[in-house]
Design an enzyme around this catalytic site. Structure first.
Site: not given
Length: 260
Positions: A103, A130, A168, A183
């Site tokens: 993150p 953690e 893709r 897209d």
């Protein structure tokens, strides 16, 4: 392209790698997908891959040894293949991108997906607990990616997202290579609306421009709908989008019309 994933839960990838687009890509020989359980490289009799953090605090931290060991194992295999002439890669393509899913990483987007699709070898590291021993960041990885401002149980699901987005874009993976070009986010904007048969359903009609058979009018309608949808849903994308003076003027007209 070769993609390896370091994970404590390789079974999570079985369905994803063998179904739909990724499964077909492997069948075509366009991409090779594999998982490595880095617990196998723990180097201790209890096969532990985590430990308590120095300095105290809650949670457990992934140790450096099993991650380094697993990556070095993959690199050794690749080196042997290159010596035997199995890869056919040029000298400049031999170093893989080693990607840490976290993150704290750079937010993943379509531009990064395009960049990674030009590589020949990607290695993803999926963590748990953690966090990671910082020496993994400092001395092993080349990239650190995040799929959003939230925290998941591990890096497996984010890695699946990135792998799908990258694979893709490889030539031949999709049935129609134009699909990837149009897209959402491919040109910095959201994609225009789509319609198919019947031309009228419960009183709702397909826009006349799409039924006209006039290619230039269809292109114009799609571009304007893409601009409109982006402005309504993701106006932040317009700040970086390459727009013509005519398109900017049209957008301003639409904004003023809604204000009135």
């Amino acid at each position: 392209m070769r993609i390896d994933v370091l994970t404590l839960f390789p079974e999570m990838f079985t369905g994803v790698f063998n179904a739909s687009i990724l499964g077909k890509a492997q069948d075509k020989g366009i991409v090779s997908l594999s998982t490595v359980n880095f617990r196998d490289f723990s180097g201790n009799k209890h096969n532990t891959v985590d430990d308590t953090p120095y300095g105290g605090g809650g949670g457990m931290v992934l140790k450096a040894e099993p991650i380094f060991g697993a990556v070095e194992h993959l690199l050794a295999i690749k080196a042997e293949q290159e010596i035997e002439g199995d890869t056919g890669e040029s000298e400049g393509q031999k170093k893989p991108r080693i990607i840490l899913m976290c993150p704290q990483g750079t937010p993943f987007n379509q531009g990064i997906a395009k960049e990674l699709s030009g590589e020949s070898h990607l290695i993803f590291i999926c963590g748990h607990y953690e966090g990671y021993d910082e020496r993994i960041r400092d001395h092993l990885i080349t990239d650190e990616l995040s799929v959003g401002d939230y925290v998941l149980t591990g890096g497996e699901l984010p890695a699946m997202v990135v792998i799908d987005a990258v694979a893709r874009l490889l030539p031949g993976v999709l049935g129609n290579d134009q699909s990837a070009i149009t897209d959402s986010f491919s040109d910095g904007l959201l994609e225009y609306p789509h319609y198919t048969r019947p031309a009228e359903f419960r009183g709702w009609k397909v826009p006349d421009a799409l039924l006209s058979g006039h290619h230039a009018e269809i292109v114009k309608w799609r571009r304007r709908e893409s601009l409109k949808r982006t402005w309504e849903r993701r106006p932040d994308l317009l700040e970086q989008a390459e727009l013509t003076p005519e398109e900017r003027k049209w957008l301003m007209t639409q904004r003023n019309a809604l204000k009135d």
